[in-house]
Motif scaffolding. Structure first.
Motif, PDB file in Angstrom:
ATOM      1  N   LEU A  93       0.824  -1.221   0.000  1.00  0.00           N
ATOM      2  CA  LEU A  93       0.000   0.000   0.000  1.00  0.00           C
ATOM      3  C   LEU A  93       0.852   1.262   0.000  1.00  0.00           C
ATOM      4  N   TYR A  94       1.967   1.193   0.695  1.00  0.00           N
ATOM      5  CA  TYR A  94       2.823   2.370   0.856  1.00  0.00           C
ATOM      6  C   TYR A  94       4.228   1.995   0.388  1.00  0.00           C
ATOM      7  N   GLY A  95       4.486   2.178  -0.866  1.00  0.00           N
ATOM      8  CA  GLY A  95       5.764   1.761  -1.425  1.00  0.00           C
ATOM      9  C   GLY A  95       6.678   2.918  -1.752  1.00  0.00           C
ATOM     10  N   TYR A  96       7.546   2.687  -2.719  1.00  0.00           N
ATOM     11  CA  TYR A  96       8.565   3.652  -3.136  1.00  0.00           C
ATOM     12  C   TYR A  96       7.956   5.012  -3.474  1.00  0.00           C
ATOM     13  N   GLY A  97       6.905   5.023  -4.260  1.00  0.00           N
ATOM     14  CA  GLY A  97       6.308   6.288  -4.701  1.00  0.00           C
ATOM     15  C   GLY A  97       5.848   7.160  -3.549  1.00  0.00           C
ATOM     16  N   GLY A 111      21.253  13.963 -16.173  1.00  0.00           N
ATOM     17  CA  GLY A 111      21.204  15.110 -17.070  1.00  0.00           C
ATOM     18  C   GLY A 111      19.803  15.585 -17.413  1.00  0.00           C
ATOM     19  N   ASN A 112      18.782  14.793 -17.084  1.00  0.00           N
ATOM     20  CA  ASN A 112      17.399  15.217 -17.327  1.00  0.00           C
ATOM     21  C   ASN A 112      17.085  16.422 -16.438  1.00  0.00           C
ATOM     22  N   SER A 113      16.320  17.359 -16.945  1.00  0.00           N
ATOM     23  CA  SER A 113      16.076  18.600 -16.201  1.00  0.00           C
ATOM     24  C   SER A 113      15.456  18.356 -14.827  1.00  0.00           C
ATOM     25  N   ASP A 114      14.570  17.372 -14.706  1.00  0.00           N
ATOM     26  CA  ASP A 114      13.955  17.115 -13.399  1.00  0.00           C
ATOM     27  C   ASP A 114      14.981  16.612 -12.378  1.00  0.00           C
ATOM     28  N   LEU A 169       8.993  19.623 -12.071  1.00  0.00           N
ATOM     29  CA  LEU A 169       9.394  18.805 -13.215  1.00  0.00           C
ATOM     30  C   LEU A 169       9.279  17.301 -12.951  1.00  0.00           C
ATOM     31  N   ALA A 170       9.501  16.876 -11.703  1.00  0.00           N
ATOM     32  CA  ALA A 170       9.500  15.445 -11.389  1.00  0.00           C
ATOM     33  C   ALA A 170       8.127  14.924 -10.986  1.00  0.00           C
ATOM     34  N   SER A 171       7.183  15.812 -10.778  1.00  0.00           N
ATOM     35  CA  SER A 171       5.876  15.415 -10.264  1.00  0.00           C
ATOM     36  C   SER A 171       4.954  14.915 -11.370  1.00  0.00           C
ATOM     37  N   PHE A 172       4.119  13.918 -11.041  1.00  0.00           N
ATOM     38  CA  PHE A 172       3.096  13.459 -11.983  1.00  0.00           C
ATOM     39  C   PHE A 172       2.050  14.553 -12.189  1.00  0.00           C
ATOM     40  N   ASP A 173       1.678  15.212 -11.098  1.00  0.00           N
ATOM     41  CA  ASP A 173       0.744  16.335 -11.162  1.00  0.00           C
ATOM     42  C   ASP A 173       1.396  17.510 -10.439  1.00  0.00           C
ATOM     43  N   PRO A 174       1.907  18.498 -11.182  1.00  0.00           N
ATOM     44  CA  PRO A 174       2.668  19.590 -10.556  1.00  0.00           C
ATOM     45  C   PRO A 174       1.812  20.642  -9.844  1.00  0.00           C
ATOM     46  N   THR A 175       0.496  20.439  -9.779  1.00  0.00           N
ATOM     47  CA  THR A 175      -0.387  21.449  -9.168  1.00  0.00           C
ATOM     48  C   THR A 175       0.043  21.765  -7.736  1.00  0.00           C
ATOM     49  N   THR A 176       0.289  20.732  -6.934  1.00  0.00           N
ATOM     50  CA  THR A 176       0.699  20.939  -5.538  1.00  0.00           C
ATOM     51  C   THR A 176       2.012  21.704  -5.468  1.00  0.00           C
TER      52      THR A 176
END
Length: 193
Positions: free
Chosen positions: A31-35, A108-111, A161-168
């Protein structure tokens, strides 16, 4: 009552989210993993950084208030705790990748680059956040610790940049900007009067 104002109690309080994150990850890995673990450590790093940066406007607004004075005296602790959560965030990422090669390929990726640069700026700040360093470095200490501002910008850009949903992340950037605007406005007003 004195213990509640002590540095050990503050550090115990600051460690509670990390203990909770670790416990949930170990006890309920499905239920509570890496992500969740990487997201929550990153959130706590950002929140504690925001509190650290909010200390100056709080001090300017409430100069004689005992809680503002206490907060000012514990600002370095809050900053180091922010770094500790950022370091945990990084350690979880490295553990997940499991090898140097995939980390290097993504660096090297911007995120990822913004995250690594933010961490690189935070390291000297964390190392010198002690009384001995303040005494040894004198005025240079304050100059060095102004690196917190570009580090904060990089940290929040990494979040966007790294977020799935950057709203927060954008909401937090707005809060951070408001804190800085309030600080600058108070400083300008105090110079004028």
């Amino acid at each position: 009552m004195q213990f509640l104002r002590s540095r050990p109690f503050l550090w115990l309080t600051l460690a509670l989210p990390a203990i909770w994150i670790g416990w949930r990850w170990v006890m309920t890995p499905d239920l509570y993993g890496y992500g969740h673990a990487i997201g929550d450590t990153g959130d706590w790093a950002a929140w504690l950084l925001m509190v650290t940066l909010a200390v100056t406007p709080v001090r300017l607004l409430f100069r004689k208030s005992p809680w503002a004075i206490w907060l000012l005296r514990r600002r370095r602790d809050l900053g180091v705790a922010s770094f500790a959560y950022a370091a945990a965030h990084t350690a979880i990422y490295l553990w997940h990748k499991g090898a140097f090669q995939p980390v290097l390929e993504e660096a090297g990726n911007s995120d990822m680059l913004t995250g690594w640069l933010a961490l690189a700026l935070f390291i000297p700040l964390a190392i010198t956040s002690n009384d001995k360093a303040v005494r040894a470095m004198k005025r240079s200490w304050k100059k060095l610790h102004r690196l917190v501002y570009p580090a904060a910008v990089l940290m929040f850009v990494h979040w966007v940049l790294a977020s799935f949903d950057p709203t927060t992340a954008w909401i937090h950037i707005g809060i951070m900007a408001a804190i800085e605007i309030v600080k600058i406005a108070i400083q300008q007003r105090q110079r004028v009067t």
